[in-house]
Write a protein that holds these residues in place. Structure first.
Motif, mmCIF file in Angstrom:
data_model
loop_
_atom_site.group_PDB
_atom_site.id
_atom_site.type_symbol
_atom_site.label_atom_id
_atom_site.label_comp_id
_atom_site.label_asym_id
_atom_site.label_seq_id
_atom_site.Cartn_x
_atom_site.Cartn_y
_atom_site.Cartn_z
ATOM 1 N N SER A 138 0.749 -1.042 -0.114
ATOM 2 C CA SER A 138 -0.177 -0.293 -0.209
ATOM 3 C C SER A 138 0.771 1.425 -0.068
ATOM 4 N N GLY A 139 1.987 1.101 0.491
ATOM 5 C CA GLY A 139 3.032 2.352 0.637
ATOM 6 C C GLY A 139 3.622 2.629 -0.869
ATOM 7 N N ILE A 140 3.909 1.305 -1.689
ATOM 8 C CA ILE A 140 4.359 1.607 -2.969
ATOM 9 C C ILE A 140 3.069 2.214 -4.032
ATOM 10 N N VAL A 141 1.896 1.684 -3.722
ATOM 11 C CA VAL A 141 0.980 1.901 -4.514
ATOM 12 C C VAL A 141 0.537 3.410 -4.211
ATOM 13 N N CYS A 142 0.428 3.784 -3.044
ATOM 14 C CA CYS A 142 -0.030 5.118 -2.679
ATOM 15 C C CYS A 142 1.195 6.044 -2.571
ATOM 16 N N TYR A 143 2.341 5.773 -2.953
ATOM 17 C CA TYR A 143 3.609 6.841 -2.594
ATOM 18 C C TYR A 143 3.442 8.058 -3.119
ATOM 19 N N ASP A 144 3.016 8.427 -4.426
ATOM 20 C CA ASP A 144 2.824 10.003 -4.796
ATOM 21 C C ASP A 144 1.808 10.593 -3.853
ATOM 22 N N PHE A 145 0.965 10.046 -3.087
ATOM 23 C CA PHE A 145 0.105 10.703 -2.126
ATOM 24 C C PHE A 145 0.507 10.779 -0.728
ATOM 25 N N LEU A 146 1.360 9.953 -0.351
ATOM 26 C CA LEU A 146 1.851 10.151 1.148
ATOM 27 C C LEU A 146 2.619 11.393 1.628
ATOM 28 N N PRO A 147 2.746 11.621 2.649
ATOM 29 C CA PRO A 147 3.645 12.581 3.121
ATOM 30 C C PRO A 147 5.003 12.113 2.893
ATOM 31 N N GLU A 148 5.902 13.373 2.643
ATOM 32 C CA GLU A 148 7.354 12.985 2.524
ATOM 33 C C GLU A 148 8.132 12.052 3.279
ATOM 34 N N ASP A 149 7.695 12.385 4.705
ATOM 35 C CA ASP A 149 8.640 11.658 5.551
ATOM 36 C C ASP A 149 8.224 10.228 5.790
ATOM 37 N N ILE A 150 6.837 9.658 5.141
ATOM 38 C CA ILE A 150 6.340 8.388 5.194
ATOM 39 C C ILE A 150 6.991 7.977 3.601
ATOM 40 N N ARG A 151 6.746 8.649 2.800
ATOM 41 C CA ARG A 151 7.098 8.214 1.174
ATOM 42 C C ARG A 151 8.492 7.651 0.996
ATOM 43 N N SER A 152 9.403 8.339 1.755
ATOM 44 C CA SER A 152 10.582 7.914 1.765
ATOM 45 C C SER A 152 11.089 6.542 2.004
ATOM 46 N N LYS A 153 10.139 6.027 2.869
ATOM 47 C CA LYS A 153 10.242 4.371 3.382
ATOM 48 C C LYS A 153 9.706 3.655 2.394
ATOM 49 N N PHE A 154 9.312 3.901 1.145
ATOM 50 C CA PHE A 154 8.571 3.011 0.383
ATOM 51 C C PHE A 154 8.974 3.045 -1.186
ATOM 52 N N LYS A 155 9.992 3.592 -1.226
ATOM 53 C CA LYS A 155 10.482 3.422 -2.657
ATOM 54 C C LYS A 155 10.520 2.183 -3.271
ATOM 55 N N TYR A 156 9.878 2.103 -4.290
ATOM 56 C CA TYR A 156 9.681 0.706 -5.154
ATOM 57 C C TYR A 156 11.054 -0.041 -5.142
ATOM 58 N N GLU A 157 12.028 0.616 -5.731
ATOM 59 C CA GLU A 157 13.544 -0.101 -5.609
ATOM 60 C C GLU A 157 14.140 -0.517 -4.453
ATOM 61 N N ASP A 158 13.604 0.018 -3.481
ATOM 62 C CA ASP A 158 14.208 -0.280 -1.972
ATOM 63 C C ASP A 158 13.445 -1.496 -1.577
ATOM 64 N N MET A 159 12.177 -1.533 -1.690
ATOM 65 C CA MET A 159 11.367 -2.425 -1.199
ATOM 66 C C MET A 159 11.385 -3.682 -1.938
ATOM 67 N N MET A 160 11.861 -3.530 -3.382
ATOM 68 C CA MET A 160 12.108 -5.018 -4.013
ATOM 69 C C MET A 160 13.548 -5.623 -3.481
ATOM 70 N N LYS A 161 14.332 -4.938 -2.777
ATOM 71 C CA LYS A 161 15.529 -5.372 -1.991
ATOM 72 C C LYS A 161 15.014 -5.863 -0.572
ATOM 73 N N SER A 162 14.078 -5.822 -0.147
ATOM 74 C CA SER A 162 13.844 -5.965 1.405
ATOM 75 C C SER A 162 14.240 -7.504 1.558
ATOM 76 N N VAL A 163 14.951 -7.781 2.537
ATOM 77 C CA VAL A 163 15.568 -9.110 2.821
ATOM 78 C C VAL A 163 14.801 -9.927 3.552
ATOM 79 N N SER A 164 14.436 -11.079 3.581
ATOM 80 C CA SER A 164 13.715 -12.207 4.154
ATOM 81 C C SER A 164 14.588 -12.177 5.763
#
Length: 420
Positions: A138-164
Motif C-alpha cells: 500500500s506504501g508503494i501504490v499510494c507513494y505519490d500521495f503520502l507525506p514526504e517523511d512516510i514516502r521516503s520509506k516506500f521507494k519501489y526499488e528499495d522494497m524489492m530489495k527487502s531481505v527475508s
C-alpha cells in the motif's frame, strides 16, 4: 436491508484457516509464501464463480470486480490482506478479505442492483513479517500521495530489495517474481479508477467487548511516534569489577523506563498508550557488564499536543545522569492522526443502525493499509468485536455471527455509497 450469509462466512473462515495452519489454532501465513498463494487461489476461485473479473497489479495486489450498471462509474473497493504474523490468528487481515468477498457474493446471489463496479481486493505484504516493512505494497501504490517523511520509506526499488528475516538473503522482489502473481502496474488502485475504499477488520482490542457492542465505527487511525533510546556505558567483567565503578547500560535503561512510566502516567491521559517493545543489549554475555542498551519507545494518541508532551519527556532522558552512562534519543518515524472520510463514516453508522447492530465510535490504534489509501481516496473502516481483545496470536477470535454482522454493515454502507 440486505444481510450477508452466516453460512457462507462460516465456511470461508473454516476454509481460509487451513492455509498456513500452524497446528494449534492459528496460522503462519507470510506474504507470497505457499500458504498465502493457496489463500489467493481460493479467493480467485470463489470470485470467478460469481462472475467477478480478476486483475493483479505489479506488486501482486489482487482485485476481483463485479461490473456495475454504469460503465463510466468509478469502482468502490473493499480491501484488506491475507498475510499474517508468525503464529497469528485466523481473522486479522483475512476477515477484511472475506468480508469483501461476502459483499460481492451477496450482491451476486441477491441480484442487488448497483451502479458502480464493486471490487474485493487483497493487499500484498501488509504485516511485513517476512519482508519488512509493514504495509509495504500500500506504501508503494499510494507513494505519490503520502507525506514526504512516510514516502521516503516506500521507494519501489528499495522494497524489492527487502531481505527475508529468515535467511537474510532472499528478497521480496525475488519472491514476487516466483509467485506467479506479479501482474501489471496499470491495474493498481488509483483515484482515476476508484471512488471509495472500505476496510473491515477485527478490533484487536477489548473496547467493543467491554462496552457490549458488536461493531466499531472507526473514525481515525491514531497519530504515533517511535523513537530509539540508547545508553552507552562500559563493558567490564561481571565478577571482578566493583559495583560502584560500573557504568551498566542495562541498569541505566531500566531506570529510564521506570522514569518514563512515572512521568508519562502523571500526565493523566487515559486514552494514551505507549510501550517499550524492542530491545538491543551488547555484548549480551552473562559474564559481562553491558556497555550498550537500546529500547524502542512507541506512543499513540489522537491529539498531537498530547504526543508532543510525551515526546518532551522521552527527549529529556538525553539530558539526565544515568549512573555514568550517556543517553541518546533518536527518531525512528512518526505519523499524524489519519481521519476517515466523514461521509463514509456516516454511511457505516446508518447501515449499523438500520441493521439494528449494537455499535459505537472507536479509534484505531493499529496501522492498516487503509490509512495509506486515505491519502489517495475517501476511505473508512469497520471494526468487528475481538474476543478478549486478543490479536496477533493464535487465540485471536471473532465469532462467525460478529464477522457476518461486520460484512453486512459494510454491504449496507457500500450500497449507500453506490448512490453517489
Amino acid at each position: 436491508m440486505y444481510k450477508c450469509s452466516l453460512e457462507r462466512m462460516t465456511d470461508k473462515i473454516k476454509t481460509f484457516s487451513k492455509y498456513g495452519d500452524a497446528g494449534h489454532g492459528g496460522i503462519t501465513r507470510y506474504s507470497l509464501s505457499e500458504a498465502a498463494l493457496q489463500a489467493r487461489a481460493e479467493f480467485r476461485k470463489r470470485m470467478e464463480a460469481i462472475g467477478a473479473i480478476i486483475e493483479v497489479d505489479d506488486v501482486a495486489n489482487m482485485y476481483a470486480t463485479l461490473p456495475g450498471s454504469d460503465p463510466e462509474a468509478k469502482r468502490i473497493v473493499m480491501a484488506s490482506h491475507c498475510d499474517s504474523v508468525k503464529n497469528g490468528g485466523n481473522y486479522d487481515g483475512i476477515l477484511g478479505v472475506m468480508s469483501a468477498m461476502e459483499v460481492l457474493e451477496t450482491v451476486a446471489a441477491e441480484k442487488i442492483p448497483h451502479k458502480h463496479p464493486l471490487t474485493a481486493m487483497i493487499w500484498t505484504n501488509e504485516e511485513g513479517s517476512l519482508y519488512p516493512p509493514a504495509m509495504m505494497c500500500s506504501g508503494i501504490v499510494c507513494y505519490d500521495f503520502l507525506p514526504e517523511d512516510i514516502r521516503s520509506k516506500f521507494k519501489y526499488e528499495d522494497m524489492m530489495k527487502s531481505v527475508s528475516i529468515l535467511d537474510q538473503k532472499s528478497t521480496f522482489g525475488e519472491a514476487l517474481a516466483k509467485s506467479g502473481y506479479q501482474g501489471d502496474k496499470k491495474y493498481r488502485l488509483s483515484p482515476e479508477k476508484y471512488q471509495y475504499m472500505f476496510e473491515t477488520h477485527i478490533e484487536q482490542g477489548p473496547i467493543l467487548e467491554d462496552a457490549g457492542n458488536d461493531i466499531g465505527i472507526v473514525d481515525c487511525v491514531l497519530g504515533m511516534f517511535n523513537y530509539r533510546v540508547k545508553f552507552y556505558g562500559q563493558t567490564t567483567h561481571a565478577g571482578t569489577f566493583p559495583m560502584p565503578k560500573r557504568k551498566d547500560a542495562f541498569l541505566a535503561a531500566s531506570k529510564a523506563i521506570c522514569y518514563l512510566h512515572e512521568k508519562i502516567d502523571a500526565l493523566g491521559y487515559p486514552e494514551l498508550v505507549y510501550t517499550t517493545g524492542e530491545v538491543v543489549c551488547h555484548p549480551c554475555v552473562h559474564t559481562c557488564v553491558p556497555d550498550f542498551f537500546e529500547f524502542s519507545f512507541d506512543a499513540r494518541h489522537e491529539d498531537p499536543e498530547v504526543l508532543e508532551k510525551v515526546l518532551d519527556i522521552v527527549k529529556s532522558c538525553a539530558d539526565m545522569d544515568w549512573g555514568g552512562c550517556s543517553c541518546e534519543v533518536t527518531k525512528a518515524w512518526n505519523r499524524d492522526t489519519v481521519y476517515w472520510d466523514k461521509k463514509l463514516v456516516s454511511y457505516v453508522k446508518e447501515a449499523a443502525e438500520e441493521l439494528g447492530v449494537s455499535h459505537q465510535y472507536i479509534h484505531s490504534g493499529a496501522g492498516h493499509d487503509a490509512q495509506f489509501a486515505a491519502y489517495m481516496l475517501p476511505t473508512t473502516m469497520i471494526f468487528v468485536q475481538s474476543k478478549d481483545g486478543l490479536s496477533h496470536c493464535e487465540p485471536e477470535y471473532s465469532s462467525p455471527e460478529h464477522c457476518t454482522e461486520g460484512a453486512s454493515v459494510m454491504l449496507g454502507a457500500v450500497l449507500k455509497a453506490d448512490r453517489d
